[in-house]
Design a protein around this motif. Structure first.
Motif, PDB file in Angstrom:
ATOM      1  N   ALA A  17     -69.228  71.550 -31.877  1.00  0.00           N
ATOM      2  CA  ALA A  17     -68.467  71.139 -33.060  1.00  0.00           C
ATOM      3  C   ALA A  17     -67.102  71.822 -33.102  1.00  0.00           C
ATOM      4  CB  ALA A  17     -69.262  71.456 -34.320  1.00  0.00           C
ATOM      5  N   LEU A  18     -67.065  73.109 -32.758  1.00  0.00           N
ATOM      6  CA  LEU A  18     -65.789  73.822 -32.728  1.00  0.00           C
ATOM      7  C   LEU A  18     -64.861  73.243 -31.659  1.00  0.00           C
ATOM      8  CD1 LEU A  18     -66.967  77.512 -33.197  1.00  0.00           C
ATOM      9  CD2 LEU A  18     -65.540  76.200 -34.768  1.00  0.00           C
ATOM     10  N   LEU A  19     -65.412  72.938 -30.491  1.00  0.00           N
ATOM     11  CA  LEU A  19     -64.601  72.330 -29.441  1.00  0.00           C
ATOM     12  C   LEU A  19     -64.048  70.988 -29.876  1.00  0.00           C
ATOM     13  CD1 LEU A  19     -66.654  73.172 -26.207  1.00  0.00           C
ATOM     14  CD2 LEU A  19     -64.430  74.102 -26.891  1.00  0.00           C
ATOM     15  N   ALA A  20     -64.845  70.242 -30.640  1.00  0.00           N
ATOM     16  CA  ALA A  20     -64.372  68.953 -31.145  1.00  0.00           C
ATOM     17  C   ALA A  20     -63.160  69.142 -32.041  1.00  0.00           C
ATOM     18  CB  ALA A  20     -65.496  68.239 -31.905  1.00  0.00           C
ATOM     19  N   LEU A  21     -63.225  70.131 -32.931  1.00  0.00           N
ATOM     20  CA  LEU A  21     -62.080  70.395 -33.806  1.00  0.00           C
ATOM     21  C   LEU A  21     -60.874  70.870 -33.011  1.00  0.00           C
ATOM     22  CD1 LEU A  21     -63.551  72.194 -36.947  1.00  0.00           C
ATOM     23  CD2 LEU A  21     -63.157  69.767 -36.572  1.00  0.00           C
ATOM     24  N   TYR A  22     -61.096  71.809 -32.093  1.00  0.00           N
ATOM     25  CA  TYR A  22     -59.991  72.374 -31.332  1.00  0.00           C
ATOM     26  C   TYR A  22     -59.275  71.300 -30.508  1.00  0.00           C
ATOM     27  CZ  TYR A  22     -62.079  76.974 -32.297  1.00  0.00           C
ATOM     28  OH  TYR A  22     -62.584  78.099 -32.901  1.00  0.00           O
ATOM     29  N   PHE A 243     -63.706  64.964 -38.457  1.00  0.00           N
ATOM     30  CA  PHE A 243     -63.983  65.267 -39.858  1.00  0.00           C
ATOM     31  C   PHE A 243     -65.462  65.532 -40.080  1.00  0.00           C
ATOM     32  CE2 PHE A 243     -59.817  63.569 -41.367  1.00  0.00           C
ATOM     33  CZ  PHE A 243     -59.507  64.605 -42.228  1.00  0.00           C
ATOM     34  N   SER A 244     -66.322  64.742 -39.424  1.00  0.00           N
ATOM     35  CA  SER A 244     -67.768  64.955 -39.561  1.00  0.00           C
ATOM     36  C   SER A 244     -68.163  66.317 -39.003  1.00  0.00           C
ATOM     37  CB  SER A 244     -68.523  63.844 -38.828  1.00  0.00           C
ATOM     38  OG  SER A 244     -68.226  62.578 -39.392  1.00  0.00           O
ATOM     39  N   ALA A 245     -67.587  66.682 -37.854  1.00  0.00           N
ATOM     40  CA  ALA A 245     -67.885  67.990 -37.272  1.00  0.00           C
ATOM     41  C   ALA A 245     -67.444  69.112 -38.201  1.00  0.00           C
ATOM     42  CB  ALA A 245     -67.203  68.124 -35.910  1.00  0.00           C
ATOM     43  N   TYR A 246     -66.284  68.943 -38.831  1.00  0.00           N
ATOM     44  CA  TYR A 246     -65.759  69.963 -39.730  1.00  0.00           C
ATOM     45  C   TYR A 246     -66.651  70.130 -40.954  1.00  0.00           C
ATOM     46  CZ  TYR A 246     -62.374  72.472 -42.640  1.00  0.00           C
ATOM     47  OH  TYR A 246     -61.751  73.402 -43.430  1.00  0.00           O
ATOM     48  N   ILE A 247     -67.067  69.000 -41.545  1.00  0.00           N
ATOM     49  CA  ILE A 247     -67.933  69.056 -42.721  1.00  0.00           C
ATOM     50  C   ILE A 247     -69.256  69.732 -42.370  1.00  0.00           C
ATOM     51  CG2 ILE A 247     -69.258  67.637 -44.331  1.00  0.00           C
ATOM     52  CD1 ILE A 247     -66.920  65.631 -44.233  1.00  0.00           C
ATOM     53  N   PRO A 255     -66.795  79.915 -43.434  1.00  0.00           N
ATOM     54  CA  PRO A 255     -65.562  79.121 -43.506  1.00  0.00           C
ATOM     55  C   PRO A 255     -64.449  79.652 -42.613  1.00  0.00           C
ATOM     56  CG  PRO A 255     -66.465  79.457 -45.695  1.00  0.00           C
ATOM     57  CD  PRO A 255     -67.290  80.299 -44.768  1.00  0.00           C
ATOM     58  N   ALA A 256     -64.377  80.991 -42.441  1.00  0.00           N
ATOM     59  CA  ALA A 256     -63.332  81.557 -41.590  1.00  0.00           C
ATOM     60  C   ALA A 256     -63.469  81.073 -40.155  1.00  0.00           C
ATOM     61  CB  ALA A 256     -63.385  83.086 -41.634  1.00  0.00           C
ATOM     62  N   LEU A 257     -64.704  80.922 -39.681  1.00  0.00           N
ATOM     63  CA  LEU A 257     -64.915  80.440 -38.323  1.00  0.00           C
ATOM     64  C   LEU A 257     -64.547  78.966 -38.210  1.00  0.00           C
ATOM     65  CD1 LEU A 257     -65.904  80.787 -35.444  1.00  0.00           C
ATOM     66  CD2 LEU A 257     -68.243  80.400 -36.248  1.00  0.00           C
ATOM     67  N   ALA A 258     -64.965  78.164 -39.179  1.00  0.00           N
ATOM     68  CA  ALA A 258     -64.600  76.743 -39.163  1.00  0.00           C
ATOM     69  C   ALA A 258     -63.090  76.564 -39.252  1.00  0.00           C
ATOM     70  CB  ALA A 258     -65.288  76.008 -40.311  1.00  0.00           C
ATOM     71  N   GLY A 259     -62.423  77.475 -39.970  1.00  0.00           N
ATOM     72  CA  GLY A 259     -60.978  77.363 -40.151  1.00  0.00           C
ATOM     73  C   GLY A 259     -60.154  77.808 -38.964  1.00  0.00           C
ATOM     74  N   THR A 260     -60.800  78.305 -37.906  1.00  0.00           N
ATOM     75  CA  THR A 260     -60.025  78.730 -36.744  1.00  0.00           C
ATOM     76  C   THR A 260     -59.319  77.570 -36.051  1.00  0.00           C
ATOM     77  OG1 THR A 260     -62.043  78.603 -35.389  1.00  0.00           O
ATOM     78  CG2 THR A 260     -61.436  80.763 -36.268  1.00  0.00           C
TER      79      THR A 260
END
Length: 312
Positions: A17-22, A243-247, A255-260
């Motif tokens: 999920a983090l890789l998806a956001l990055y 967006f789904s991965a972020y949610i 939240p700090a980890l998701a916000g990276t």
């Protein structure tokens, strides 16, 4: 009152999920730049959110999610104005005037706005020393970027200050909308709420695009396959998958980890712009990038809530 503890989740899924956001959110700036070769900015953003919102909202309702109330639609309309319209519409508009990498770096100011607005509104604690240092570094990075001329090609050169101003306003409104959605969330499934926000924002953007006269100069039949591919990427991966991965991440990690993603996306965007869009790097851009990335890292990580110790 302490926030509920994050739900346990497989580490492998968290990493994916983090890789998806990055990678996905970092690459949407390049996809937007490609699509802007043909699509006008507001109609592009409108199509992106109307299609994504219809798919997400329709899928959730067909799967049995409860129908939202009139109050829920009102809240979604406010968030849709702040996030899709000002947030994405503003940055898409700005990419006519400034490179995609520079746009991503300026968008990285969102956590700084969140820190100040959250404190001012009473939703978060007063910024500590790390956060304040991050704010100072961020301002320095913005000033350095504003004084640096880029050699990258843009659609409408000679108006870089307009582009920079549009992104800063967009980032500010994204922060406002984020805090509003946190304070007044849509009831029920968060995925239904995201779909509603996309539909409202896409509708606003369509009206803005028509009033801006974009329909008169745009012809759907003349859109090449490459541009349709960029739009499909923005809809499928940028607006639905990421967006789904972020949610989901917000439910299972701090939240700090998701916000990276906020300080990883600019690095991805700058590198992709350099590799594929001819956006050359210079000393001023690298220096501004380094200051902004360091600033956002300090703001996000410095604002992390301390976890209470468990009594043995």
């Amino acid at each position: 009152m302490l926030a509920p503890a994050p739900t346990a989740a497989p580490r492998s899924l968290i990493v994916l999920a983090l890789l998806a956001l990055y990678l996905i959110w970092g690459s949407t700036y390049l996809a937007t730049k490609i699509a802007l070769d043909v699509w006008p900015p507001f109609l592009l953003s409108s199509m992106r959110y109307l299609v994504a919102g219809t798919v997400l909202y329709g899928a959730m309702r067909l799967s049995g999610a409860a129908a939202p109330s009139r109050q829920d639609w009102g809240r979604a309309a406010v968030v849709g104005l702040c996030l899709p319209v000002f947030g994405n519409g503003g940055t898409t508009f700005a990419q006519q005037y400034i490179p995609s990498g520079t746009t991503a770096l300026l968008v990285a100011t969102v956590p700084m706005y969140l820190a100040l607005l959250g404190w001012a509104s009473g939703l978060s604690r007063r910024p500590n020393a790390k956060v304040l240092l991050g704010l100072v570094l961020g301002i320095g990075g913005l000033l350095l970027l504003m004084r640096t001329s880029s050699t990258a090609s843009v659609l409408l050169p000679g108006h870089s200050l307009l582009g920079i101003g549009a992104v800063l306003v967009a980032s500010f409104m994204w922060a406002v909308g984020s805090l509003y959605s946190r304070q007044k969330p849509v009831s029920g499934s968060p995925f239904v709420g995201v779909g509603m926000q996309m539909l409202c924002g896409g509708g606003y953007l369509l009206i803005i695009g028509l009033l801006h006269g974009e329909a008169a100069t745009f012809h759907v039949a003349e859109v090449p396959l490459k541009i349709w591919g960029a739009l499909a990427y923005l809809i499928t991966f940028g607006s639905i998958v990421a967006f789904s991965a972020y949610i989901w991440l917000l439910r299972v990690v701090e939240p700090a980890l998701a916000g990276t993603y906020a300080f990883v996306n600019p690095v991805v965007a700058v590198l992709l712009g350099w590799l594929f869009a001819g956006e050359r790097l210079n000393t001023g851009m690298v220096g501004g990038a380094a200051l902004i990335v360091a600033a956002v890292a300090l703001v996000v990580l410095g604002g992390k809530q301390p976890q209470p110790r468990k009594l043995s």
